[in-house]
Design a protein around this motif. Sequence first.
Motif, PDB file in Angstrom:
ATOM      1  N   GLN A  37       6.583 -54.539  -8.572  1.00 50.94           N
ATOM      2  CA  GLN A  37       6.941 -53.846  -9.808  1.00 50.94           C
ATOM      3  C   GLN A  37       5.934 -54.238 -10.881  1.00 50.94           C
ATOM      4  O   GLN A  37       5.945 -55.371 -11.368  1.00 50.94           O
ATOM      5  CB  GLN A  37       8.367 -54.211 -10.246  1.00 50.94           C
ATOM      6  CG  GLN A  37       8.862 -53.422 -11.452  1.00 50.94           C
ATOM      7  CD  GLN A  37      10.315 -53.717 -11.770  1.00 50.94           C
ATOM      8  OE1 GLN A  37      10.824 -54.823 -11.531  1.00 50.94           O
ATOM      9  NE2 GLN A  37      11.026 -52.729 -12.305  1.00 50.94           N
ATOM     10  N   GLN A  38       5.085 -53.300 -11.227  1.00 51.42           N
ATOM     11  CA  GLN A  38       4.086 -53.531 -12.255  1.00 51.42           C
ATOM     12  C   GLN A  38       4.542 -52.899 -13.558  1.00 51.42           C
ATOM     13  O   GLN A  38       5.266 -51.889 -13.545  1.00 51.42           O
ATOM     14  CB  GLN A  38       2.737 -52.957 -11.816  1.00 51.42           C
ATOM     15  CG  GLN A  38       2.166 -53.667 -10.591  1.00 51.42           C
ATOM     16  CD  GLN A  38       0.832 -53.105 -10.146  1.00 51.42           C
ATOM     17  OE1 GLN A  38       0.700 -51.921  -9.904  1.00 51.42           O
ATOM     18  NE2 GLN A  38      -0.154 -53.970 -10.044  1.00 51.42           N
ATOM     19  N   PRO A  39       4.166 -53.474 -14.699  1.00 50.72           N
ATOM     20  CA  PRO A  39       4.612 -52.937 -15.991  1.00 50.72           C
ATOM     21  C   PRO A  39       4.291 -51.452 -16.131  1.00 50.72           C
ATOM     22  O   PRO A  39       3.168 -51.020 -15.864  1.00 50.72           O
ATOM     23  CB  PRO A  39       3.805 -53.775 -16.996  1.00 50.72           C
ATOM     24  CG  PRO A  39       3.481 -55.040 -16.276  1.00 50.72           C
ATOM     25  CD  PRO A  39       3.299 -54.648 -14.836  1.00 50.72           C
ATOM     26  N   THR A  44       7.031 -50.125  -6.099  1.00 49.73           N
ATOM     27  CA  THR A  44       6.215 -49.650  -4.989  1.00 49.73           C
ATOM     28  C   THR A  44       6.483 -50.503  -3.759  1.00 49.73           C
ATOM     29  O   THR A  44       6.418 -51.739  -3.836  1.00 49.73           O
ATOM     30  CB  THR A  44       4.725 -49.725  -5.352  1.00 49.73           C
ATOM     31  OG1 THR A  44       4.487 -48.952  -6.535  1.00 49.73           O
ATOM     32  CG2 THR A  44       3.857 -49.189  -4.219  1.00 49.73           C
ATOM     33  N   LEU A  45       6.747 -49.852  -2.639  1.00 48.67           N
ATOM     34  CA  LEU A  45       6.983 -50.577  -1.400  1.00 48.67           C
ATOM     35  C   LEU A  45       5.672 -51.119  -0.859  1.00 48.67           C
ATOM     36  O   LEU A  45       4.708 -50.366  -0.687  1.00 48.67           O
ATOM     37  CB  LEU A  45       7.632 -49.649  -0.371  1.00 48.67           C
ATOM     38  CG  LEU A  45       7.925 -50.258   1.004  1.00 48.67           C
ATOM     39  CD1 LEU A  45       8.938 -51.393   0.897  1.00 48.67           C
ATOM     40  CD2 LEU A  45       8.447 -49.186   1.965  1.00 48.67           C
ATOM     41  N   ILE A  90       5.673 -58.337 -10.662  1.00 51.39           N
ATOM     42  CA  ILE A  90       6.936 -58.860 -10.140  1.00 51.39           C
ATOM     43  C   ILE A  90       7.022 -58.437  -8.678  1.00 51.39           C
ATOM     44  O   ILE A  90       6.837 -57.258  -8.363  1.00 51.39           O
ATOM     45  CB  ILE A  90       8.139 -58.315 -10.928  1.00 51.39           C
ATOM     46  CG1 ILE A  90       8.046 -58.710 -12.394  1.00 51.39           C
ATOM     47  CG2 ILE A  90       9.450 -58.831 -10.320  1.00 51.39           C
ATOM     48  CD1 ILE A  90       9.098 -58.061 -13.280  1.00 51.39           C
ATOM     49  N   TYR A  91       7.313 -59.394  -7.814  1.00 50.88           N
ATOM     50  CA  TYR A  91       7.463 -59.109  -6.396  1.00 50.88           C
ATOM     51  C   TYR A  91       8.937 -59.250  -6.033  1.00 50.88           C
ATOM     52  O   TYR A  91       9.562 -60.268  -6.323  1.00 50.88           O
ATOM     53  CB  TYR A  91       6.579 -60.039  -5.566  1.00 50.88           C
ATOM     54  CG  TYR A  91       5.118 -59.753  -5.786  1.00 50.88           C
ATOM     55  CD1 TYR A  91       4.421 -60.351  -6.833  1.00 50.88           C
ATOM     56  CD2 TYR A  91       4.438 -58.851  -4.978  1.00 50.88           C
ATOM     57  CE1 TYR A  91       3.082 -60.065  -7.067  1.00 50.88           C
ATOM     58  CE2 TYR A  91       3.095 -58.556  -5.203  1.00 50.88           C
ATOM     59  CZ  TYR A  91       2.433 -59.166  -6.251  1.00 50.88           C
ATOM     60  OH  TYR A  91       1.110 -58.862  -6.475  1.00 50.88           O
ATOM     61  N   LEU A  92       9.474 -58.218  -5.402  1.00 53.70           N
ATOM     62  CA  LEU A  92      10.900 -58.141  -5.130  1.00 53.70           C
ATOM     63  C   LEU A  92      11.180 -58.032  -3.644  1.00 53.70           C
ATOM     64  O   LEU A  92      10.548 -57.242  -2.938  1.00 53.70           O
ATOM     65  CB  LEU A  92      11.496 -56.919  -5.835  1.00 53.70           C
ATOM     66  CG  LEU A  92      11.510 -56.956  -7.365  1.00 53.70           C
ATOM     67  CD1 LEU A  92      11.546 -55.546  -7.925  1.00 53.70           C
ATOM     68  CD2 LEU A  92      12.713 -57.742  -7.859  1.00 53.70           C
TER      69      LEU A  92
END
Lengths: 114, 111
Positions: A37-39, A44-45, A90-92
């Motif tokens: 998750q980029q600002p 994005t997978l 952010i890595y989810l």
Amino acid sequence: SAVISQKPSRDICQRGTSLTIQCQVDSQVTMMFWYRQQPGQSLTLIATANQGSEATYESGFVIDKFPISRPNLTFSTLTVSNMSPEDSSIYLCSVGTGGDSPLHFGNGTRLTVT
Amino acid sequence: QKEVEQDPGPLSVPEGAIVSLNCTYSNSAFQYFMWYRQYSRKGPELLMYTYSSGNKEDGRFTAQVDKSSKYISLFIRDSQPSDSATYLCAARSYGNNRLAFGKGNQVVVIP
């Protein structure tokens, strides 16, 4: 729904180093995924973490940059290798139980690369 | 064209107002539609999950899907300051676990 724990919750890393992010689920799940998750951007997978075999990567993501492990049905790791400031994001971790079930997310790892 | 479009503009409403959020999508194969709520420094939390067209209500939240126009909506009634968050729409097709996300709407409910 499953409780998803991610470690670390945040980190500041230097350019050229690597960081391994852990995702632990409190119950067995069929599917585990890693998202970025980029600002100002959509989630994005990055890849699907397959238990006992190589991960399946989405277009634009490669194993050398984002190696993934999934040794069992409750745990996975994502490594961000040879980091550059563009990897700040952010890595989810996300999990699902298969079929029609929805996906649930961990709280993410906030990575800053200097 | 992105698979799911969501106008990312922030939205400020007074407490008690109705919040209306919308997304459009381009992939006719999408069958499952989701709304996630994301508080600051937290991961996305599943709020609503619907299959195909129709309405789904859960307390103050209503999700609508219109497959004929490829339009997804979320309504929040009697909005509260605790509803202040970013709301993400997402969709996927049957048998495909890859979610396509919108960019998210930041909602601020002013007491």
